[in-house]
Design a protein around this motif. Structure first.
Motif, PDB file in Angstrom:
ATOM      1  N   ILE A   1       0.830  -1.200   0.000  1.00 28.88           N
ATOM      2  CA  ILE A   1       0.000   0.000   0.000  1.00 28.88           C
ATOM      3  C   ILE A   1       0.868   1.255   0.000  1.00 28.88           C
ATOM      4  O   ILE A   1       0.554   2.242  -0.688  1.00 28.88           O
ATOM      5  CB  ILE A   1      -0.960   0.014   1.203  1.00 28.88           C
ATOM      6  N   LEU A   2       1.958   1.213   0.744  1.00 30.50           N
ATOM      7  CA  LEU A   2       2.863   2.363   0.793  1.00 30.50           C
ATOM      8  C   LEU A   2       3.436   2.646  -0.592  1.00 30.50           C
ATOM      9  O   LEU A   2       3.494   3.795  -1.029  1.00 30.50           O
ATOM     10  CB  LEU A   2       3.986   2.121   1.805  1.00 30.50           C
ATOM     11  N   PHE A   3       3.863   1.599  -1.276  1.00 26.50           N
ATOM     12  CA  PHE A   3       4.423   1.771  -2.619  1.00 26.50           C
ATOM     13  C   PHE A   3       3.377   2.339  -3.570  1.00 26.50           C
ATOM     14  O   PHE A   3       3.679   3.213  -4.394  1.00 26.50           O
ATOM     15  CB  PHE A   3       4.957   0.451  -3.149  1.00 26.50           C
ATOM     16  N   ILE A   4       2.140   1.852  -3.474  1.00 29.97           N
ATOM     17  CA  ILE A   4       1.070   2.344  -4.346  1.00 29.97           C
ATOM     18  C   ILE A   4       0.824   3.828  -4.096  1.00 29.97           C
ATOM     19  O   ILE A   4       0.640   4.613  -5.042  1.00 29.97           O
ATOM     20  CB  ILE A   4      -0.218   1.535  -4.124  1.00 29.97           C
ATOM     21  N   LYS A   5       0.836   4.245  -2.839  1.00 32.41           N
ATOM     22  CA  LYS A   5       0.644   5.658  -2.525  1.00 32.41           C
ATOM     23  C   LYS A   5       1.777   6.500  -3.086  1.00 32.41           C
ATOM     24  O   LYS A   5       1.544   7.584  -3.655  1.00 32.41           O
ATOM     25  CB  LYS A   5       0.559   5.840  -1.006  1.00 32.41           C
ATOM     26  N   LEU A   6       2.994   6.021  -2.956  1.00 29.02           N
ATOM     27  CA  LEU A   6       4.147   6.765  -3.472  1.00 29.02           C
ATOM     28  C   LEU A   6       4.144   6.799  -5.000  1.00 29.02           C
ATOM     29  O   LEU A   6       4.531   7.802  -5.608  1.00 29.02           O
ATOM     30  CB  LEU A   6       5.451   6.142  -2.958  1.00 29.02           C
TER      31      LEU A   6
ATOM     32  N   VAL B   1      14.870   5.837 -18.803  1.00 34.98           N
ATOM     33  CA  VAL B   1      15.849   5.694 -17.716  1.00 34.98           C
ATOM     34  C   VAL B   1      15.409   6.496 -16.498  1.00 34.98           C
ATOM     35  O   VAL B   1      15.499   6.024 -15.353  1.00 34.98           O
ATOM     36  CB  VAL B   1      17.241   6.167 -18.192  1.00 34.98           C
ATOM     37  N   ASP B   2      14.931   7.702 -16.741  1.00 32.11           N
ATOM     38  CA  ASP B   2      14.469   8.585 -15.667  1.00 32.11           C
ATOM     39  C   ASP B   2      13.325   7.955 -14.874  1.00 32.11           C
ATOM     40  O   ASP B   2      13.353   7.924 -13.630  1.00 32.11           O
ATOM     41  CB  ASP B   2      14.019   9.913 -16.291  1.00 32.11           C
ATOM     42  N   GLN B   3      12.337   7.414 -15.573  1.00 36.53           N
ATOM     43  CA  GLN B   3      11.192   6.810 -14.896  1.00 36.53           C
ATOM     44  C   GLN B   3      11.569   5.541 -14.141  1.00 36.53           C
ATOM     45  O   GLN B   3      11.087   5.295 -13.037  1.00 36.53           O
ATOM     46  CB  GLN B   3      10.074   6.524 -15.906  1.00 36.53           C
ATOM     47  N   ILE B   4      12.426   4.734 -14.733  1.00 39.49           N
ATOM     48  CA  ILE B   4      12.887   3.514 -14.050  1.00 39.49           C
ATOM     49  C   ILE B   4      13.624   3.882 -12.770  1.00 39.49           C
ATOM     50  O   ILE B   4      13.425   3.265 -11.715  1.00 39.49           O
ATOM     51  CB  ILE B   4      13.785   2.677 -14.980  1.00 39.49           C
ATOM     52  N   ALA B   5      14.479   4.902 -12.850  1.00 38.97           N
ATOM     53  CA  ALA B   5      15.236   5.335 -11.672  1.00 38.97           C
ATOM     54  C   ALA B   5      14.303   5.814 -10.571  1.00 38.97           C
ATOM     55  O   ALA B   5      14.494   5.478  -9.385  1.00 38.97           O
ATOM     56  CB  ALA B   5      16.209   6.447 -12.069  1.00 38.97           C
ATOM     57  N   HIS B   6      13.288   6.584 -10.932  1.00 36.30           N
ATOM     58  CA  HIS B   6      12.330   7.074  -9.924  1.00 36.30           C
ATOM     59  C   HIS B   6      11.596   5.922  -9.236  1.00 36.30           C
ATOM     60  O   HIS B   6      11.426   5.930  -8.014  1.00 36.30           O
ATOM     61  CB  HIS B   6      11.305   8.007 -10.582  1.00 36.30           C
ATOM     62  N   VAL B   7      11.162   4.942 -10.013  1.00 36.19           N
ATOM     63  CA  VAL B   7      10.425   3.803  -9.444  1.00 36.19           C
ATOM     64  C   VAL B   7      11.334   2.981  -8.533  1.00 36.19           C
ATOM     65  O   VAL B   7      10.924   2.552  -7.450  1.00 36.19           O
ATOM     66  CB  VAL B   7       9.836   2.924 -10.563  1.00 36.19           C
ATOM     67  N   LEU B   8      12.576   2.770  -8.958  1.00 34.13           N
ATOM     68  CA  LEU B   8      13.530   2.018  -8.127  1.00 34.13           C
ATOM     69  C   LEU B   8      13.799   2.745  -6.812  1.00 34.13           C
ATOM     70  O   LEU B   8      13.932   2.114  -5.750  1.00 34.13           O
ATOM     71  CB  LEU B   8      14.837   1.796  -8.889  1.00 34.13           C
TER      72      LEU B   8
ATOM     73  N   ILE C   1      12.872   3.324  -0.938  1.00 30.95           N
ATOM     74  CA  ILE C   1      12.291   4.087   0.176  1.00 30.95           C
ATOM     75  C   ILE C   1      11.328   3.214   0.975  1.00 30.95           C
ATOM     76  O   ILE C   1      11.324   3.227   2.210  1.00 30.95           O
ATOM     77  CB  ILE C   1      11.561   5.339  -0.341  1.00 30.95           C
ATOM     78  N   VAL C   2      10.496   2.446   0.271  1.00 31.83           N
ATOM     79  CA  VAL C   2       9.542   1.548   0.939  1.00 31.83           C
ATOM     80  C   VAL C   2      10.279   0.514   1.783  1.00 31.83           C
ATOM     81  O   VAL C   2       9.926   0.276   2.944  1.00 31.83           O
ATOM     82  CB  VAL C   2       8.637   0.850  -0.097  1.00 31.83           C
TER      83      VAL C   2
END
Length: 237
Positions: free
Chosen positions: A2-7, A90-97, A102-103
């Motif tokens: 749930i935390l990951f989904i919120k982020l 690359v930018d989007q992959i980095a943000h998701v990782l 963080i989670v």
């Protein structure tokens, strides 16, 4: 989870929904001197904090904002007009990782690779097999029938046929694994309407036969690989 989904929701809102094109343009021109870059960073941190709504998460929200800004700065400084698409991915992959990290950090969980098992390797091999290797195989097999019209320049997008073939095989692969074989017929029918309608207008029988052979080989390989992978996965249950 749930935390990951919120982020992730906060990321989608901050990067796509609530980021005007004028901000993007200004950032690309002025880079670190753009005021909108820092508003963008602030927006991401604020959204993360608001959606999670936990006081102890505020430092992590700040960390998300800072790391998001760092990744954006790298992209803004290194991307060129020809590499924008690559840097976007690359930018989007980095943000998701980073969000995943963080989670794990916030929930004090270790990184687990338990999902990398026999099923994973079977699926990965099947997916890779029906992408570029199959495209090369089909192109080699039907090259003896390549009509003159296929090699001439037209209004088609570059490599569109190759990408369409890969996507249709991936769809077929997924349909088989989830047990919806009827969807394969729908996919073939949809392709026939668009592709073979154009060929009928062109009135080129050789080109029509060439495309039909390629399509049937593509569908056949995708179905065969899907059934084999399905059988192997069932054996492991």
């Amino acid at each position: 989870m749930i935390l990951f989904i919120k982020l992730l929701l906060a990321h989608l809102l901050g990067d796509f929904i609530w980021q005007p094109n004028s901000w993007v343009t200004d950032k690309e021109v002025k880079k670190h001197k753009s005021i909108y870059l820092y508003l963008h960073i602030l927006l991401h941190g604020t959204l993360a904090a608001i959606l999670v709504r936990e006081i102890k998460f505020i430092p992590y929200a700040i960390l998300i904002a800072v790391t998001h800004g760092a990744v954006d700065l790298v992209k803004l400084n290194f991307q060129k007009s020809k590499t924008k698409r690559t840097w976007f991915v690359v930018d989007q992959i980095a943000h998701v990782l980073i969000l995943i990290g963080i989670v794990l950090l916030y929930e004090n969980k270790a990184v687990s690779f338990s999902w990398i098992n026999n099923q994973f390797w079977i699926l990965l091999t099947g997916i890779l097999l029906i992408t570029k290797p199959t495209s090369i195989f089909i192109k080699t097999i039907i090259s003896i029938w390549t009509p003159d019209n296929e090699t001439s320049s037209d209004d088609s997008l570059a490599s569109a046929g190759n990408y369409i073939g890969i996507l249709e095989r991936l769809f077929i692969f997924c349909f088989i694994l989830i047990g919806h074989f009827e969807a394969i017929g729908f996919l073939l029918g949809a392709k026939s309407v668009f592709r073979f309608g154009d060929l009928k207008i062109a009135k080129d029988r050789k080109l029509t036969e060439y495309v039909l052979i390629g399509t049937l080989i593509s569908f056949g390989i995708a179905i065969a690989v899907g059934l084999i992978v399905q059988a192997l996965l069932l054996q492991l249950l």
